[in-house]
Design a protein around this motif. Structure first.
Motif, mmCIF file in Angstrom:
data_model
loop_
_atom_site.group_PDB
_atom_site.id
_atom_site.type_symbol
_atom_site.label_atom_id
_atom_site.label_comp_id
_atom_site.label_asym_id
_atom_site.label_seq_id
_atom_site.Cartn_x
_atom_site.Cartn_y
_atom_site.Cartn_z
ATOM 1 N N MET A 1 57.292 -69.344 -13.640
ATOM 2 C CA MET A 1 57.177 -69.906 -11.977
ATOM 3 C C MET A 1 56.420 -68.669 -11.686
ATOM 4 N N GLY A 2 55.646 -67.822 -12.514
ATOM 5 C CA GLY A 2 54.863 -67.306 -11.601
ATOM 6 C C GLY A 2 55.583 -65.720 -10.956
ATOM 7 N N LYS A 3 55.905 -66.028 -9.601
ATOM 8 C CA LYS A 3 56.871 -64.916 -8.587
ATOM 9 C C LYS A 3 58.180 -65.631 -8.650
ATOM 10 N N ARG A 4 58.879 -66.525 -9.204
ATOM 11 C CA ARG A 4 59.539 -67.347 -9.006
ATOM 12 C C ARG A 4 60.486 -67.587 -7.895
ATOM 13 N N MET A 5 61.585 -66.944 -7.981
ATOM 14 C CA MET A 5 62.319 -67.430 -6.169
ATOM 15 C C MET A 5 62.474 -65.943 -5.986
ATOM 16 N N ARG A 6 61.537 -64.884 -5.822
ATOM 17 C CA ARG A 6 61.267 -64.079 -4.924
ATOM 18 C C ARG A 6 60.926 -64.225 -3.821
ATOM 19 N N ARG A 7 60.022 -65.112 -3.839
ATOM 20 C CA ARG A 7 58.747 -65.447 -2.950
ATOM 21 C C ARG A 7 59.977 -66.738 -2.018
ATOM 22 N N ARG A 8 60.851 -66.582 -2.064
ATOM 23 C CA ARG A 8 61.757 -67.928 -1.368
ATOM 24 C C ARG A 8 60.915 -68.151 -0.170
ATOM 25 N N THR A 9 60.986 -66.501 0.870
ATOM 26 C CA THR A 9 60.163 -67.261 2.623
ATOM 27 C C THR A 9 59.159 -66.750 2.220
ATOM 28 N N GLY A 10 58.472 -66.149 1.600
ATOM 29 C CA GLY A 10 57.251 -65.898 1.656
ATOM 30 C C GLY A 10 55.704 -67.492 1.524
ATOM 31 N N ALA A 11 55.087 -67.077 2.283
ATOM 32 C CA ALA A 11 54.032 -67.655 2.450
ATOM 33 C C ALA A 11 53.074 -67.942 0.656
ATOM 34 N N ALA A 12 52.364 -68.589 0.589
ATOM 35 C CA ALA A 12 51.743 -68.621 -0.703
ATOM 36 C C ALA A 12 50.104 -69.321 -0.370
ATOM 37 N N LEU A 13 49.045 -69.104 -0.838
ATOM 38 C CA LEU A 13 48.572 -69.820 -0.868
ATOM 39 C C LEU A 13 48.619 -71.088 -1.456
ATOM 40 N N LEU A 14 47.096 -72.240 -1.088
ATOM 41 C CA LEU A 14 48.009 -73.618 -1.053
ATOM 42 C C LEU A 14 47.150 -73.901 -2.134
ATOM 43 N N VAL A 15 47.628 -74.437 -2.980
ATOM 44 C CA VAL A 15 47.063 -74.618 -4.414
ATOM 45 C C VAL A 15 46.492 -75.745 -4.400
ATOM 46 N N THR A 16 45.278 -76.247 -5.157
ATOM 47 C CA THR A 16 45.023 -77.704 -5.149
ATOM 48 C C THR A 16 45.609 -78.206 -6.367
ATOM 49 N N ALA A 17 45.410 -79.554 -6.482
ATOM 50 C CA ALA A 17 46.248 -80.959 -7.205
ATOM 51 C C ALA A 17 45.455 -81.156 -8.727
ATOM 52 N N THR A 18 44.965 -80.408 -9.355
ATOM 53 C CA THR A 18 44.911 -80.289 -10.543
ATOM 54 C C THR A 18 45.637 -79.725 -11.657
ATOM 55 N N VAL A 19 46.387 -80.596 -12.082
ATOM 56 C CA VAL A 19 47.391 -80.800 -13.229
ATOM 57 C C VAL A 19 46.974 -81.155 -14.897
ATOM 58 N N THR A 20 47.858 -80.378 -15.124
ATOM 59 C CA THR A 20 47.556 -80.943 -16.881
ATOM 60 C C THR A 20 48.889 -82.036 -17.685
ATOM 61 N N ALA A 21 49.279 -81.587 -17.205
ATOM 62 C CA ALA A 21 50.815 -81.394 -18.250
ATOM 63 C C ALA A 21 51.087 -83.111 -18.643
ATOM 64 N N ALA A 22 51.564 -83.214 -19.864
ATOM 65 C CA ALA A 22 50.999 -84.663 -20.191
ATOM 66 C C ALA A 22 52.194 -85.593 -20.589
ATOM 67 N N ALA A 23 52.959 -84.979 -19.113
ATOM 68 C CA ALA A 23 54.336 -86.077 -18.035
ATOM 69 C C ALA A 23 53.443 -86.933 -16.674
ATOM 70 N N LEU A 24 52.316 -85.835 -16.675
ATOM 71 C CA LEU A 24 51.572 -85.851 -15.149
ATOM 72 C C LEU A 24 50.192 -86.141 -14.959
ATOM 73 N N THR A 25 50.252 -87.107 -13.564
ATOM 74 C CA THR A 25 48.615 -87.228 -14.346
ATOM 75 C C THR A 25 48.043 -87.241 -12.029
ATOM 76 N N ASN A 552 56.648 -72.209 -6.118
ATOM 77 C CA ASN A 552 54.928 -71.869 -6.977
ATOM 78 C C ASN A 552 54.127 -73.879 -6.542
ATOM 79 N N GLY A 553 55.000 -74.231 -6.103
ATOM 80 C CA GLY A 553 54.652 -75.706 -5.211
ATOM 81 C C GLY A 553 55.192 -76.981 -5.937
ATOM 82 N N ASP A 554 55.862 -76.912 -7.375
ATOM 83 C CA ASP A 554 56.414 -78.007 -7.704
ATOM 84 C C ASP A 554 57.859 -78.707 -6.699
ATOM 85 N N LEU A 555 57.739 -79.670 -7.007
ATOM 86 C CA LEU A 555 59.186 -80.479 -6.221
ATOM 87 C C LEU A 555 60.523 -80.090 -6.997
#
Length: 571
Positions: A1-25, A552-555
């Motif tokens: 999860m990258g920075k994991r939960m240590r960035r619980r309240t910190g802002a992060a760069l807005l990521v784009t909607a590019t995902v390659t997971a098999a279960a996700l389009t 990291n932006g996951d729901l």
């Protein structure tokens, strides 16, 4: 999860909607095939001001937000409705775009039915699931979501994962089918089960406070904080029934406890149907208490401020009690107050009772800003109501149509509906971001007296409710203004929440075309900018739960069948 939960309240760069997971389009953000979430919004009133550092994207400058409570496990996600102010706001940068997610392929902890929230622990790698079945402790490190410990709550009938999915794997076509499935596989569970695990919290020592439907409060902890896999134990418990009246509430059930929170000096606050208690965090000693009228019922939780203010609403009266110098007070000289507000009739679906469906939410911070507490009222066609939460400004006079001069302003909620139904009402708290407020319309065409049946039927069987609206508080005029409406978007029963970083407010809805989905609307404009489509599976139903997300932006989707991690963030 990258920075994991240590960035619980910190802002992060807005990521784009590019995902390659098999279960996700991932699709383009212009994909709006669902009739429940077209992209257009109807402006109404002035456009909100631009982004501010204190309030997030598209919010007014209302101060720095709620202070961290040092006795809670984390600044955000350690208490229901996400923080002590009950703002339903978080900072995770959920991406914009359209995603198709199969919940069956996502890491999930099957539990419930209904898991109101997954709560932060002091560790960035672990969280507590607050389920109607009892506590579950999960490892969320490295992009995962795995149960490491579990315990069934005393006094709650166990429902196994197999029994849970036996019902939820069905495609519902009528309420009779749902009633039969619950009777056969869930032991005849009814709406009172939803009270288990609602409005809990985790403290700084990683103790999880859990309420059950029998008016008992349990404190769960890990047997070994360094080895979560060793399991969970009960370290304290208290039966509140001896403190409660035996009379029936207006909901047709005996008095019970409905919520728990923590003062900023580390005392436990427990709210009941007709009483408020403050006691030691370890549940020892005699609690201090205040009682309200026998013709009132409280069915939602409370907000707490750093100065000892405790804000709660019955079905007729909004109150502020004060915890100061070890004393619980309702004296005006101490800053306490009460104010009536408008109530109405019991709607046929989703909502409980005749008054507000909202846990009070704080808005505005600092002596130079308007300090308010907001709810929706109980009118058949609800209004958004703001109360002065501290001193009423000098020269302020009571506004026409309000019940007292404690009410700073109130405004009709249209929810963007040109031909409104009999009820325009909500069982959800007001989402607050800066001086912005967001409300949803929760009452559909059907409705079962058993809210557990109702929440499963709302959408797949009964026509789901449409409509929502965002407002902005004008501190210069001491009044609400409507920012935009979306009469076409569905919100069934899940508690909405806003990503301050992304500037998106999220609702959970259903359409015949696409099934269940999480819809994200731009906080400033109301346009649809996010869709996570789950399909026809009932695991896309976030019944009465709170929308959450990972840093990291996951729901973090708190499904009726247990929470799961929807991996939509850019890898």
């Amino acid at each position: 999860m990258g920075k994991r939960m240590r960035r619980r309240t910190g802002a992060a760069l807005l990521v784009t909607a590019t995902v390659t997971a098999a279960a996700l389009t991932a699709c383009g953000s212009d994909d709006s095939s669902s009739s429940s979430s077209s992209s257009g919004a109807t402006p109404s009133g002035s456009t909100p001001s631009g982004s501010t550092s204190s309030g997030g994207a598209g919010s007014g400058d209302a101060g720095s937000g709620p202070a961290r409570n040092p006795y809670l496990a984390a600044e955000k996600l350690a208490v229901t409705h996400l923080d002590p102010a009950q703002s339903d706001s978080f900072d995770a940068p959920v991406p914009r775009g359209t995603f198709r997610v199969d919940p069956a392929q996502m890491p999930r902890v099957p539990t419930g039915p209904v898991s109101i929230m997954t709560l932060a622990s002091p560790s960035p790698d672990h969280m507590w699931i607050s389920s109607t079945s009892g506590p579950r402790y999960v490892d969320v490190s490295d992009g995962g979501f795995k149960q490491v410990a579990a315990m069934d709550a005393p006094g709650v009938q166990p429902i196994s994962p197999a029994q849970l999915d036996q019902v939820l794997n069905q495609q519902f076509t009528d309420t009779g089918q749902i009633e039969a499935a619950i009777a056969q596989d869930w032991g005849g569970a009814n709406w009172q089960r939803i009270a288990n695990g609602v409005y809990g919290m985790v403290d700084k020592d990683n103790h999880f406070y859990f309420l059950n439907q029998n008016a008992e409060l349990f404190v769960f902890a890990l047997k070994d904080q360094d080895k979560p896999e060793d399991g969970i134990e009960i370290i304290a418990q208290r039966d509140f029934k001896p403190l409660l009246s035996t009379s029936m509430t207006t909901l047709g059930i005996p008095e019970t406890i409905v919520g728990a929170d923590m003062t900023y000096d580390g005392h436990l606050v427990v709210l009941a149907s007709r009483a408020l208690y403050v006691l030691n965090r370890d549940l020892t000693g005699d609690p201090q208490q205040i009682r309200i009228g026998d013709d009132e019922t409280v069915s939602n939780s409370m907000a707490v401020d750093p100065d000892g203010g405790i804000y709660f609403a019955s079905d007729k009266i909004m109150r502020k009690a004060v915890w100061k110098d070890g004393k619980l007070s309702t004296d005006e000289s101490e800053g306490a107050w009460s104010s009536p507000y408008d109530f109405g009739r019991q709607p046929p679906a989703v909502k409980f009772g005749i008054g507000t469906g909202s846990t009070p939410t704080l808005m505005g911070y600092g002596k130079d800003n308007d300090e308010l507490v907001v709810i929706t009222d109980g009118s058949d066609h609800m209004k958004l109501v703001a109360f002065w939460r501290n001193k009423i400004p000098d020269g302020f006079t009571q506004k026409p149509g309000t019940k007292s001069n404690r009410i700073a302003d109130q405004i009709q909620v249209t929810a963007g509906l040109d031909n409104p139904p009999e009820f325009v009402q909500s069982e959800q708290s007001v989402v607050v971001n800066g001086y912005g407020a967001f409300v949803v319309q929760n009452i559909g065409s059907g409705g079962s007296p058993d809210r557990l049946v109702d929440v499963l039927a709302n959408g797949p069987v009964d026509e789901p409710p449409h409509g929502m609206q965002r407002f902005e508080w004008d501190p210069g005029a001491n009044s609400w203004k409507s920012a935009w409406t979306r009469g076409d978007v569905v919100s069934t029963s899940m508690v909405p929440a806003v990503s301050r970083t992304a500037g998106i407010v999220f609702v959970n809805g259903y359409s015949k075309a696409d099934g269940w989905e999480l819809t994200g609307l731009d906080w400033k404009t109301g346009e649809t900018v996010h869709r996570t489509i789950f399909g026809q599976t009932n695991l896309g139903n976030g019944a009465y739960a709170v929308v959450e997300a990972f840093p990291n932006g996951d729901l973090l989707f708190n499904s009726i069948g247990g929470p799961f991690r929807a991996t939509i963030a850019e890898k």
